[in-house]
Motif scaffolding. Structure first.
Motif, short mmCIF file in Angstrom:
data_model
loop_
_atom_site.label_atom_id
_atom_site.label_comp_id
_atom_site.label_asym_id
_atom_site.label_seq_id
_atom_site.Cartn_x
_atom_site.Cartn_y
_atom_site.Cartn_z
N LEU A 1 0.98 -1.30 -0.07
CA LEU A 1 -0.24 0.13 0.03
C LEU A 1 0.93 1.05 0.03
CD1 LEU A 1 -2.76 -0.81 2.83
CD2 LEU A 1 -2.98 -0.87 0.28
N GLU A 2 0.32 2.22 -0.63
CA GLU A 2 1.33 3.61 -0.78
C GLU A 2 0.50 4.48 0.52
OE1 GLU A 2 0.75 5.33 -4.61
OE2 GLU A 2 1.90 3.58 -5.59
N THR A 3 1.55 5.23 0.95
CA THR A 3 1.24 6.07 1.89
C THR A 3 0.25 7.19 1.46
OG1 THR A 3 3.41 6.13 2.72
CG2 THR A 3 1.99 7.88 3.36
N ARG A 4 0.18 7.43 0.22
CA ARG A 4 -0.92 8.39 -0.40
C ARG A 4 -2.29 7.85 -0.37
NH1 ARG A 4 -3.23 8.17 -5.12
NH2 ARG A 4 -1.53 6.67 -5.88
N GLU A 5 -2.38 6.41 -0.67
CA GLU A 5 -3.62 5.56 -0.66
C GLU A 5 -4.19 5.61 0.96
OE1 GLU A 5 -3.32 2.43 -3.92
OE2 GLU A 5 -2.07 1.99 -2.58
N LEU A 6 -3.23 5.28 1.65
CA LEU A 6 -3.67 5.36 3.17
C LEU A 6 -4.09 6.68 3.69
CD1 LEU A 6 -0.92 3.22 4.73
CD2 LEU A 6 -3.20 2.56 4.17
N ARG A 7 -3.57 7.77 3.33
CA ARG A 7 -3.91 9.19 3.59
C ARG A 7 -5.16 9.40 3.19
NH1 ARG A 7 -2.41 13.68 1.79
NH2 ARG A 7 -0.89 12.87 0.48
N TYR A 8 -5.48 9.18 1.84
CA TYR A 8 -6.88 9.45 1.35
C TYR A 8 -7.53 8.58 1.80
CZ TYR A 8 -4.64 11.16 -2.73
OH TYR A 8 -3.99 12.46 -3.81
N GLY B 1 -16.82 14.87 0.08
CA GLY B 1 -16.54 16.02 -0.27
C GLY B 1 -15.96 16.72 1.04
N ARG B 2 -16.19 16.34 2.10
CA ARG B 2 -15.45 16.86 3.24
C ARG B 2 -13.98 16.31 3.39
NH1 ARG B 2 -20.32 16.11 6.41
NH2 ARG B 2 -19.54 14.02 7.13
N ALA B 3 -13.69 15.14 2.89
CA ALA B 3 -12.53 14.26 2.98
C ALA B 3 -11.62 15.21 1.95
CB ALA B 3 -12.50 13.12 2.61
N ALA B 4 -12.24 15.33 0.64
CA ALA B 4 -11.44 16.12 -0.33
C ALA B 4 -11.10 17.54 -0.03
CB ALA B 4 -12.18 16.08 -1.60
N GLU B 5 -12.01 18.09 0.65
CA GLU B 5 -11.30 19.37 1.17
C GLU B 5 -10.37 19.54 2.00
OE1 GLU B 5 -13.68 23.28 3.39
OE2 GLU B 5 -14.97 21.64 2.81
N ARG B 6 -10.53 18.16 3.12
CA ARG B 6 -9.61 18.32 4.06
C ARG B 6 -8.00 18.05 3.30
NH1 ARG B 6 -10.08 13.29 8.64
NH2 ARG B 6 -7.99 12.69 8.55
N LEU B 7 -7.99 17.09 2.23
CA LEU B 7 -6.81 16.83 1.67
C LEU B 7 -6.36 17.83 0.60
CD1 LEU B 7 -7.86 12.89 0.90
CD2 LEU B 7 -6.17 13.83 2.35
N GLY B 8 -7.17 18.70 0.49
CA GLY B 8 -7.00 19.96 -0.49
C GLY B 8 -6.92 19.35 -2.14
N MET B 9 -7.95 18.52 -2.26
CA MET B 9 -8.10 18.12 -3.72
C MET B 9 -9.52 18.02 -4.07
SD MET B 9 -7.53 13.96 -2.77
CE MET B 9 -7.47 13.40 -4.66
N ALA B 10 -9.71 17.74 -5.54
CA ALA B 10 -10.99 17.75 -5.80
C ALA B 10 -11.56 16.20 -5.54
CB ALA B 10 -11.17 17.96 -7.39
N GLN B 11 -12.98 16.16 -5.46
CA GLN B 11 -13.45 14.83 -5.03
C GLN B 11 -13.67 13.81 -5.92
OE1 GLN B 11 -17.60 15.37 -3.50
NE2 GLN B 11 -18.07 13.27 -3.86
N PRO C 1 -11.05 12.81 -8.31
CA PRO C 1 -10.04 11.97 -8.25
C PRO C 1 -10.10 11.17 -6.88
CG PRO C 1 -9.51 14.16 -8.02
CD PRO C 1 -10.95 14.28 -8.67
N LEU C 2 -10.34 11.87 -5.74
CA LEU C 2 -10.36 11.17 -4.47
C LEU C 2 -11.44 9.78 -4.57
CD1 LEU C 2 -9.72 10.83 -1.61
CD2 LEU C 2 -11.40 12.27 -1.23
N SER C 3 -12.27 9.98 -5.08
CA SER C 3 -13.40 8.74 -5.49
C SER C 3 -12.67 7.83 -6.32
CB SER C 3 -14.74 9.30 -5.97
OG SER C 3 -15.28 10.23 -5.25
N ARG C 4 -12.21 8.13 -7.42
CA ARG C 4 -11.60 7.20 -8.03
C ARG C 4 -10.28 6.32 -7.38
NH1 ARG C 4 -12.19 11.21 -12.18
NH2 ARG C 4 -9.91 11.94 -11.74
N ALA C 5 -9.52 7.30 -6.70
CA ALA C 5 -8.44 6.48 -5.97
C ALA C 5 -8.95 5.44 -4.95
CB ALA C 5 -7.81 7.77 -5.16
N ILE C 6 -10.20 5.97 -4.10
CA ILE C 6 -10.50 4.78 -3.24
C ILE C 6 -10.97 3.41 -3.99
CG2 ILE C 6 -12.33 4.53 -1.63
CD1 ILE C 6 -10.26 6.39 -0.79
N GLN C 7 -11.80 3.92 -5.20
CA GLN C 7 -12.29 2.71 -5.98
C GLN C 7 -11.39 1.67 -6.51
OE1 GLN C 7 -14.60 4.63 -8.96
NE2 GLN C 7 -16.31 5.01 -7.47
N GLN C 8 -9.95 2.29 -6.66
CA GLN C 8 -8.99 1.51 -7.41
C GLN C 8 -8.48 0.97 -6.24
OE1 GLN C 8 -5.65 4.15 -8.62
NE2 GLN C 8 -4.56 2.41 -9.80
#
Length: 287
Positions: A4-11, A22-32, A34-41
């Motif tokens: 597992l990558e650190t980035r994936e765990l952080r997401y 939405g709140r998680a994306a805001e907390r991470l400073g990214m758009a929603q 790509p965050l959804s796609r990263a979790i699905q991946q």
């Protein structure tokens, strides 16, 4: 794939804690998206569902709860590794010594023991510099896990020693600290029942993991605030006997006859290979 990558765990931890993309994306400073796609991946790679998604929102599956627990620990470990590496190289404090240990202590506790430990260790050849880091009631363990501290003085039964190596240093009784002049301050000893529900003097409440226990007593953030509120007759507090060292003239300490003994341990991460830390532990066990 088991890596597992650190980035994936952080997401994932952000989504699992917020339970809202939405709140998680805001907390991470990214758009929603790509965050959804990263979790699905991540779910596809692991071959399990981590989240239950429906119109009401997001919740964790059993596998998701497991990854949240393990992911937090893994992120703490990587953060700790970075902090301790910078400290070992001196980059966290330019111009400061490279041979330095951070010792987390509960503010006001084990005062005399701490003095003896620091003086004895400073007399050792090649002793590292010790930075004393005061903490709240139950923060020492978290400081060890995330690398803010290298070693800590911890107090059973209040602190959990799970996951750490430790050595027992001292056992002491407990006292209740009252405003001088309060009727109970005239007693030579009290019980826990005597002080658990004093109508005009509710016990102070310290935060644990960011949450205050229920009760009418004031929420306390630091020792100075507590000392002043006791002196003003607004609260009382239960402490190890060694807390007598910081009492004001406006305070009275009364022993508690049935309070469990407090055992002070010196604790450190189980995987530590620091020679400076080993020297400090040897000194502590000789006190």
């Amino acid at each position: 794939m088991d890596t597992l990558e650190t980035r994936e765990l952080r997401y994932f931890v952000a989504v699992a804690e917020e339970l809202h993309f939405g709140r998680a994306a805001e907390r991470l400073g990214m758009a929603q998206p790509p965050l959804s796609r990263a979790i699905q991946q991540l779910e596809r790679r692991l071959g399990v569902s981590l989240l239950k998604r429906n119109r009401r929102g997001v919740s964790l599956t059993g596998a998701g709860e497991m990854l949240l627990h393990e992911g937090r620990a893994a992120l703490d470990a990587t953060t700790a590794a970075a902090r301790r590496t910078r400290r070992a190289g001196g980059s966290d404090r330019p111009g400061g010594p490279r041979n330095r240990l951070v010792l987390a202590v509960k503010a006001g506790a084990s005062h005399e023991l701490l003095h003896k430990l620091l003086d004895a260790y400073a007399a050792e050849p090649d002793a590292a510099e010790i930075e004393v880091l005061p903490s709240g009631t139950c923060e020492q363990g978290e400081m060890l896990r995330d690398g803010r501290a290298d070693v800590a003085l911890m107090h059973a039964p209040f602190n959990s020693l799970a996951g750490f190596d430790s050595e027992e240093l001292m056992t002491e009784g407990q006292i209740v600290i009252l405003p001088a002049g309060h009727p109970l301050s005239a007693h030579r000893a009290l019980s826990l029942a005597d002080v658990s529900d004093i109508p005009d003097l509710p016990l102070a409440r310290w935060a644990h993991n960011g949450t205050y226990p229920p009760g009418p007593g004031p929420e306390i953030n630091d020792q100075t605030q507590l000392a002043q509120l006791i002196a003003l007759g607004r609260t009382a507090a239960v402490f190890p006997d060694s807390a007598r060292a910081w009492l004001w003239a406006e305070h009275t300490a009364v022993p508690l006859t049935d309070a469990p003994p407090v055992v002070t341990h010196i604790a450190w991460p189980a995987h530590s290979r620091s020679l400076a830390l080993a020297g400090l532990i040897r000194t502590a066990t000789r006190l």
